[in-house]
Scaffold this active site. Structure first.
Site, PDB file in Angstrom:
ATOM      1  N   HIS A  53       1.001  -1.164  -0.043  1.00  0.00           N
ATOM      2  CA  HIS A  53       0.035   0.214   0.106  1.00  0.00           C
ATOM      3  C   HIS A  53       0.811   1.167   0.009  1.00  0.00           C
ATOM      4  O   HIS A  53       0.314   2.403   0.168  1.00  0.00           O
ATOM      5  CB  HIS A  53      -0.956  -0.061   1.148  1.00  0.00           C
ATOM      6  CG  HIS A  53      -2.179  -0.945   0.915  1.00  0.00           C
ATOM      7  ND1 HIS A  53      -2.878  -1.352   2.075  1.00  0.00           N
ATOM      8  CD2 HIS A  53      -2.565  -1.729  -0.076  1.00  0.00           C
ATOM      9  CE1 HIS A  53      -3.645  -2.488   1.599  1.00  0.00           C
ATOM     10  NE2 HIS A  53      -3.499  -2.516   0.379  1.00  0.00           N
ATOM     11  N   ASN A  73      -3.660 -12.215  16.190  1.00  0.00           N
ATOM     12  CA  ASN A  73      -4.537 -11.134  16.344  1.00  0.00           C
ATOM     13  C   ASN A  73      -5.414 -11.293  17.520  1.00  0.00           C
ATOM     14  O   ASN A  73      -5.707 -12.540  17.733  1.00  0.00           O
ATOM     15  CB  ASN A  73      -5.555 -11.133  15.015  1.00  0.00           C
ATOM     16  CG  ASN A  73      -6.207  -9.877  14.575  1.00  0.00           C
ATOM     17  OD1 ASN A  73      -6.754  -9.174  15.631  1.00  0.00           O
ATOM     18  ND2 ASN A  73      -6.306  -9.371  13.423  1.00  0.00           N
TER      19      ASN A  73
HETATM   20  C1  BJW Z   1      -3.741  -6.171  16.609  1.00  0.00           C
HETATM   21  C2  BJW Z   1      -3.395  -5.660  17.615  1.00  0.00           C
HETATM   22  C3  BJW Z   1      -2.030  -5.967  18.172  1.00  0.00           C
HETATM   23  C4  BJW Z   1      -5.043  -4.494  17.027  1.00  0.00           C
HETATM   24  N1  BJW Z   1      -1.393  -6.877  17.642  1.00  0.00           N
HETATM   25  N2  BJW Z   1      -3.256  -7.409  15.973  1.00  0.00           N
HETATM   26  C5  BJW Z   1     -15.959  -5.706  -2.421  1.00  0.00           C
HETATM   27  C6  BJW Z   1     -15.316  -6.772  -2.365  1.00  0.00           C
HETATM   28  C7  BJW Z   1     -13.891  -6.673  -2.432  1.00  0.00           C
HETATM   29  C8  BJW Z   1     -13.301  -5.672  -2.724  1.00  0.00           C
HETATM   30  C9  BJW Z   1     -13.821  -4.642  -2.886  1.00  0.00           C
HETATM   31  C10 BJW Z   1     -15.033  -4.522  -2.754  1.00  0.00           C
HETATM   32  N3  BJW Z   1     -15.470  -3.125  -2.617  1.00  0.00           N
HETATM   33  C11 BJW Z   1     -14.425  -2.580  -3.170  1.00  0.00           C
HETATM   34  C12 BJW Z   1     -13.397  -3.275  -2.986  1.00  0.00           C
HETATM   35  C13 BJW Z   1     -11.944  -2.984  -3.217  1.00  0.00           C
HETATM   36  C14 BJW Z   1     -11.337  -2.322  -2.119  1.00  0.00           C
HETATM   37  C15 BJW Z   1     -11.642  -3.147  -0.672  1.00  0.00           C
HETATM   38  O1  BJW Z   1     -11.043  -4.125  -0.418  1.00  0.00           O
HETATM   39  N4  BJW Z   1     -12.600  -2.707  -0.103  1.00  0.00           N
HETATM   40  C16 BJW Z   1     -13.058  -3.279   1.251  1.00  0.00           C
HETATM   41  C17 BJW Z   1     -13.045  -2.240   2.252  1.00  0.00           C
HETATM   42  C18 BJW Z   1     -14.379  -3.879   0.840  1.00  0.00           C
HETATM   43  N5  BJW Z   1      -9.892  -2.169  -2.373  1.00  0.00           N
HETATM   44  C19 BJW Z   1      -9.306  -1.486  -2.920  1.00  0.00           C
HETATM   45  O2  BJW Z   1      -9.928  -0.433  -3.405  1.00  0.00           O
HETATM   46  C20 BJW Z   1      -7.936  -1.581  -3.399  1.00  0.00           C
HETATM   47  N6  BJW Z   1      -7.601  -1.749  -4.701  1.00  0.00           N
HETATM   48  C21 BJW Z   1      -8.344  -2.164  -5.619  1.00  0.00           C
HETATM   49  O3  BJW Z   1      -8.880  -3.160  -5.409  1.00  0.00           O
HETATM   50  O4  BJW Z   1      -7.776  -2.091  -7.213  1.00  0.00           O
HETATM   51  C22 BJW Z   1      -8.698  -2.844  -7.994  1.00  0.00           C
HETATM   52  C23 BJW Z   1      -9.703  -1.835  -8.076  1.00  0.00           C
HETATM   53  C24 BJW Z   1      -9.550  -0.746  -8.839  1.00  0.00           C
HETATM   54  C25 BJW Z   1     -10.923   0.254  -9.013  1.00  0.00           C
HETATM   55  C26 BJW Z   1     -11.944  -0.191  -8.801  1.00  0.00           C
HETATM   56  C27 BJW Z   1     -12.213  -1.606  -7.982  1.00  0.00           C
HETATM   57  C28 BJW Z   1     -11.036  -2.336  -7.944  1.00  0.00           C
HETATM   58  C29 BJW Z   1      -7.070  -0.741  -2.692  1.00  0.00           C
HETATM   59  C30 BJW Z   1      -7.008  -0.669  -1.326  1.00  0.00           C
HETATM   60  C31 BJW Z   1      -6.259   0.500  -0.377  1.00  0.00           C
HETATM   61  C32 BJW Z   1      -6.334   0.423   0.767  1.00  0.00           C
HETATM   62  N7  BJW Z   1      -5.605   1.466   1.338  1.00  0.00           N
HETATM   63  C33 BJW Z   1      -5.781   1.816   2.654  1.00  0.00           C
HETATM   64  C34 BJW Z   1      -5.135   3.169   3.024  1.00  0.00           C
HETATM   65  C35 BJW Z   1      -3.590   3.225   2.589  1.00  0.00           C
HETATM   66  C36 BJW Z   1      -3.041   4.564   3.003  1.00  0.00           C
HETATM   67  C37 BJW Z   1      -3.002   5.230   4.222  1.00  0.00           C
HETATM   68  O5  BJW Z   1      -2.459   4.651   5.144  1.00  0.00           O
HETATM   69  O6  BJW Z   1      -3.666   6.087   4.265  1.00  0.00           O
HETATM   70  O7  BJW Z   1      -4.716   0.664   3.388  1.00  0.00           O
HETATM   71  S1  BJW Z   1      -7.148   1.433   3.716  1.00  0.00           S
HETATM   72  C38 BJW Z   1      -6.411   0.847   5.041  1.00  0.00           C
HETATM   73  O8  BJW Z   1      -6.745  -0.810   5.173  1.00  0.00           O
HETATM   74  C39 BJW Z   1      -4.934   0.748   4.760  1.00  0.00           C
HETATM   75  C40 BJW Z   1      -4.554  -0.575   5.252  1.00  0.00           C
HETATM   76  O9  BJW Z   1      -3.282  -1.125   4.907  1.00  0.00           O
HETATM   77  C41 BJW Z   1      -5.792  -1.421   4.810  1.00  0.00           C
HETATM   78  C42 BJW Z   1      -5.850  -2.690   5.675  1.00  0.00           C
HETATM   79  O10 BJW Z   1      -6.057  -2.298   7.221  1.00  0.00           O
HETATM   80  P1  BJW Z   1      -5.279  -3.360   8.246  1.00  0.00           P
HETATM   81  O11 BJW Z   1      -3.896  -3.260   8.218  1.00  0.00           O
HETATM   82  O12 BJW Z   1      -6.184  -4.751   8.171  1.00  0.00           O
HETATM   83  O13 BJW Z   1      -5.735  -2.505   9.442  1.00  0.00           O
HETATM   84  P2  BJW Z   1      -7.287  -2.537  10.205  1.00  0.00           P
HETATM   85  O14 BJW Z   1      -7.349  -1.510  11.221  1.00  0.00           O
HETATM   86  O15 BJW Z   1      -8.423  -3.041   9.287  1.00  0.00           O
HETATM   87  O16 BJW Z   1      -7.120  -3.960  11.360  1.00  0.00           O
HETATM   88  C43 BJW Z   1      -6.027  -3.874  12.335  1.00  0.00           C
HETATM   89  C44 BJW Z   1      -6.215  -5.355  12.912  1.00  0.00           C
HETATM   90  O17 BJW Z   1      -5.279  -5.586  13.786  1.00  0.00           O
HETATM   91  C45 BJW Z   1      -7.375  -5.551  13.581  1.00  0.00           C
HETATM   92  O18 BJW Z   1      -8.042  -6.967  13.259  1.00  0.00           O
HETATM   93  C46 BJW Z   1      -7.366  -5.832  14.975  1.00  0.00           C
HETATM   94  O19 BJW Z   1      -7.793  -6.727  15.908  1.00  0.00           O
HETATM   95  C47 BJW Z   1      -5.757  -6.098  14.873  1.00  0.00           C
HETATM   96  N8  BJW Z   1      -5.004  -5.592  16.348  1.00  0.00           N
HETATM   97  N9  BJW Z   1      -3.974  -4.469  17.866  1.00  0.00           N
HETATM   98  C48 BJW Z   1      -2.048  -7.662  16.584  1.00  0.00           C
HETATM   99  N10 BJW Z   1      -1.627  -5.550  19.402  1.00  0.00           N
END
Ligand code: BJW
Ligand code: ZN
Length: 266
Positions: free
Chosen positions: A134, A232
């Site tokens: 990302h 997690n």
């Molecule tokens: C602990 C802890 C501790 C707490 N120890 N653990 C429907 C179905 C499928 C896909 C899609 C859909 N609708 C839309 C989409 C596509 C979309 C998507 O997936 N959306 C879903 C939300 C539904 N994806 C995209 O758009 C991606 N691109 C793409 O698909 O391109 C093709 C396309 C193009 C055009 C049209 C359609 C498709 C791009 C995704 C980009 C994500 N960007 C972000 C922001 C990055 C920049 C920034 O930082 O500002 O990335 S969003 C955010 O979420 C960030 C993260 O990397 C990402 C994932 O989050 P993560 O790391 O999992 O964090 P959390 O907060 O969600 O979870 C934390 C976890 O830690 C929790 O489980 C806690 O329990 C745990 N935790 N303390 C261990 N101490």
């Protein structure tokens, strides 16, 4: 059954990791939570106070680039004051040890790299450098051409009357991160899925596994006959597919999990 630390499955997961020939790690925001970097979702997550669609989309940036710049400046300042935690160091030790390990991270905070460089010291850190699917909050890129540059200083743009422009073509600069609706770098993505496909074990740490396509990386390991170990505190969509789901913080669990596997011959 619980072991002496009270983490169910830890000993068994450690044995699985010890046997694994090739390991792919998929990390998410939870791995950096114990460093003080806010996660996105959940009780203390960033999305509680900020609407993703107002800040982390190309549409948002087109509508109000200043607001988006200010939000990233604020986050850059916050993350800039954070250091790797024992979870980052454990993964760096694992990747710099005898096992074949690749770290794929969704995090944009640079903390895996910081841990890798610190643990490697004078040695080559590259086996522990992550694939940042990302992007990085500490890099900016041009909205029109291929210009990219590291960027750490959070106050520079805030004090300027105009937003930062590309020195090559004059278009607006933006954070080099992947927003919703944007494609991930195809080369980085291919490398991430290849390393998951080649892995006999995928360690999935600190991700809600909701955001695609990154959330599907561990499935490539499964599809090729490998297994998943999840770290997690809470359940995720991958929990049901994991051989072990270790419930707790990665800062406490990862050092115990990799213990004994980080030295040559270990
Ligand atoms: C602990 C802890 C501790 C707490 N120890 N653990 C429907 C179905 C499928 C896909 C899609 C859909 N609708 C839309 C989409 C596509 C979309 C998507 O997936 N959306 C879903 C939300 C539904 N994806 C995209 O758009 C991606 N691109 C793409 O698909 O391109 C093709 C396309 C193009 C055009 C049209 C359609 C498709 C791009 C995704 C980009 C994500 N960007 C972000 C922001 C990055 C920049 C920034 O930082 O500002 O990335 S969003 C955010 O979420 C960030 C993260 O990397 C990402 C994932 O989050 P993560 O790391 O999992 O964090 P959390 O907060 O969600 O979870 C934390 C976890 O830690 C929790 O489980 C806690 O329990 C745990 N935790 N303390 C261990 N101490
Ligand atoms: Zn440009």
């Amino acid at each position: 059954m619980s072991d002496s630390q009270g983490i169910e499955g830890l000993e068994e997961a450690r044995a699985l990791l010890a046997e694994a020939e090739r390991v792919c790690v998929l990390s998410g925001a939870g791995v950096s939570a114990e460093s003080g970097v806010p996660t996105f979702r959940g009780e203390d997550g960033l999305w509680k106070n900020y609407r993703a669609e107002e800040l982390a989309t190309p549409q948002a940036f087109r509508r109000d680039p200043r607001m988006v710049w200010e939000w990233y400046d604020w986050r850059r300042g916050k993350i800039g004051g954070c250091s790797p935690n024992p979870g980052h160091y454990a993964l760096a030790r694992l990747a710099l040890g005898p096992k074949s390990v690749s770290i794929v991270t969704q995090n944009v905070d640079g903390l895996h790299e910081a841990a890798a460089r610190e643990v490697a010291g004078a040695a080559d850190p590259s086996p522990a450098l992550p694939l940042e699917v990302h992007g990085s909050i500490f890099r900016v890129k041009c909205t029109a051409c291929t210009y990219k540059i590291p960027h750490r200083d959070p106050v520079r743009w805030e004090t300027e009357a105009v937003l930062p422009k590309c020195p090559v073509c004059g278009a607006l600069l933006r954070p080099d991160v992947v927003w919703f609706g944007e494609s991930l770098d195809p080369m980085v993505l291919t490398e991430a899925f290849d390393s998951a496909r080649n892995a006999t074990l995928c360690l999935v740490a600190g991700t809600s596994a909701l955001v695609q396509p990154a959330a599907s990386v561990p499935l490539a390991t499964l599809e090729n006959g490998g297994s998943i170990v999840e770290i997690n505190p809470t359940e995720t969509p991958l929990s049901g597919m994991a051989t072990f789901s270790l419930r707790g913080g990665s800062g406490a669990i990862l050092p115990q999990l990799v213990e004994g596997l980080t030295e040559a011959g270990g």
